[in-house]
Design a protein around this motif. Structure first.
Motif, PDB file in Angstrom:
ATOM      1  N   ARG A   1     -22.770 -17.932  -0.749  1.00  6.25           N
ATOM      2  CA  ARG A   1     -24.042 -17.218  -0.862  1.00  6.25           C
ATOM      3  C   ARG A   1     -24.672 -17.457  -2.229  1.00  6.25           C
ATOM      4  O   ARG A   1     -25.895 -17.579  -2.338  1.00  6.25           O
ATOM      5  N   TRP A   2     -23.842 -17.518  -3.271  1.00  5.85           N
ATOM      6  CA  TRP A   2     -24.396 -17.832  -4.593  1.00  5.85           C
ATOM      7  C   TRP A   2     -25.112 -19.168  -4.572  1.00  5.85           C
ATOM      8  O   TRP A   2     -26.226 -19.299  -5.080  1.00  5.85           O
TER       9      TRP A   2
ATOM     10  N   ARG B   1     -28.330 -19.009  -2.635  1.00  2.00           N
ATOM     11  CA  ARG B   1     -29.330 -18.222  -3.361  1.00  2.00           C
ATOM     12  C   ARG B   1     -29.899 -19.015  -4.549  1.00  2.00           C
ATOM     13  O   ARG B   1     -31.045 -18.802  -4.956  1.00  2.00           O
ATOM     14  N   THR B   2     -29.124 -19.930  -5.085  1.00  7.12           N
ATOM     15  CA  THR B   2     -29.479 -20.612  -6.318  1.00  7.12           C
ATOM     16  C   THR B   2     -30.357 -21.835  -6.089  1.00  7.12           C
ATOM     17  O   THR B   2     -31.192 -22.175  -6.937  1.00  7.12           O
TER      18      THR B   2
ATOM     19  N   ASP C   1     -33.023 -24.471  -3.874  1.00  2.77           N
ATOM     20  CA  ASP C   1     -34.235 -24.423  -3.052  1.00  2.77           C
ATOM     21  C   ASP C   1     -34.026 -25.327  -1.843  1.00  2.77           C
ATOM     22  O   ASP C   1     -34.063 -26.564  -1.969  1.00  2.77           O
TER      23      ASP C   1
ATOM     24  N   GLU D   1     -29.318 -12.387   4.913  1.00  2.00           N
ATOM     25  CA  GLU D   1     -29.542 -12.003   3.522  1.00  2.00           C
ATOM     26  C   GLU D   1     -30.448 -12.992   2.798  1.00  2.00           C
ATOM     27  O   GLU D   1     -31.312 -12.596   2.008  1.00  2.00           O
ATOM     28  N   LEU D   2     -30.279 -14.279   3.084  1.00  4.45           N
ATOM     29  CA  LEU D   2     -30.941 -15.307   2.289  1.00  4.45           C
ATOM     30  C   LEU D   2     -32.062 -16.025   3.032  1.00  4.45           C
ATOM     31  O   LEU D   2     -32.653 -16.970   2.499  1.00  4.45           O
TER      32      LEU D   2
END
Length: 254
Positions: free
Chosen positions: A13-14, A17-18, A20, A39-40
């Motif tokens: 997930r990190w 999220r980080t 594009d 979530e993302l």
């Protein structure tokens, strides 16, 4: 960029999220993939599917990294990366199974909740997609530095396996004492024990299995200290004190 993240835990997930990208998640636990996608803003796909993506990122336990490279190579049209925490085995597996595609290995040297931080990087086969991913990681405030698989894994014997073993050993050896007896050093160690034991034991077990030589060195050093006479203990103390060419003029810390 169409990106598949295999492994929908905290590190997967990190990464999602980080960077594009148009995200998809796959996980041995389908509910975890769905939760990460919700979530993302991505979507969940089957772990054993055949849909292809520009890049596949592996965020699986270290002991499954090489196996995951082989299992997902056919889904990576242009490149693969991993954030598994080891480098020699996944990089070797990527060289074998993706010889003509971009290959990148990243190790964020922090828990995702502590981001941003330092990120070790092996660019095994460069290309525009890997460059874009590295730019995104850097733009998020992380310090990306290049290394080799061998240098990285050797360093992990010290900064992970040995460090964790030393902290957990103190936690196992320490008795409960009244707070009034706490010293600055014991308090710092208590904080480190709390930090280590707030994580996932599977992660720490994987580190010990992968980089266990560091743990063995901690055990050997503790045994040497326990058996040392006064003169030998002083020699061992000075060896540590002078490790970085420091002087021998240290005052007691407590």
């Amino acid at each position: 960029m169409r990106l598949l993240v295999v492994g929908a835990g905290s590190m997967g997930r990190w990464f999602g999220r980080t960077v594009d990208a148009d995200l998809a998640f796959a996980d041995a636990n389908p509910d975890a993939a769905v939760a990460a996608a919700d979530e993302l803003g991505g979507r969940a796909v089957p772990l054993d599917g055949d849909e292809q993506f520009d890049v596949v990122c592996l965020a699986v336990p270290m002991d499954l990294a090489a196996e995951a490279v082989e299992a997902n190579a056919h889904r990576a049209e242009r490149g693969m990366c991993d954030v598994t925490g080891s480098m020699s085995k996944p990089v070797a597996a990527m060289r074998e199974h993706l010889p003509d595609r971009e290959r990148l290995s990243l190790h964020p040297l922090f828990a995702p909740v502590n981001a941003p931080g330092n990120v070790a990087c092996v660019v095994d086969e460069s290309g525009p997609l890997g460059d874009a991913l590295l730019d995104d990681v850097s733009a998020a405030g992380n310090t990306v530095f290049e290394t080799t698989p061998e240098e990285h894994d050797t360093a992990m014997e010290t900064v992970q396996a040995a460090a964790h073993a030393a902290v957990l050993s103190f936690g196992l050896a320490a008795d409960d004492v009244r707070a009034e007896f706490t010293t600055p050093i014991s308090a710092a160690l208590d904080e480190l024990v709390s930090a280590v034991t707030s994580g996932n034991p599977r992660v720490y077990a994987d580190i010990q299995s992968s980089f266990g030589d560091g743990t063995d060195r901690v055990a050997d050093a503790a045994r040497d200290l326990a058996m040392a006479d006064d003169e030998t203990f002083a020699d061992l103390y000075r060896r540590v004190a002078h490790r970085d060419d420091e002087t021998d003029n240290h005052e007691p810390a407590e």
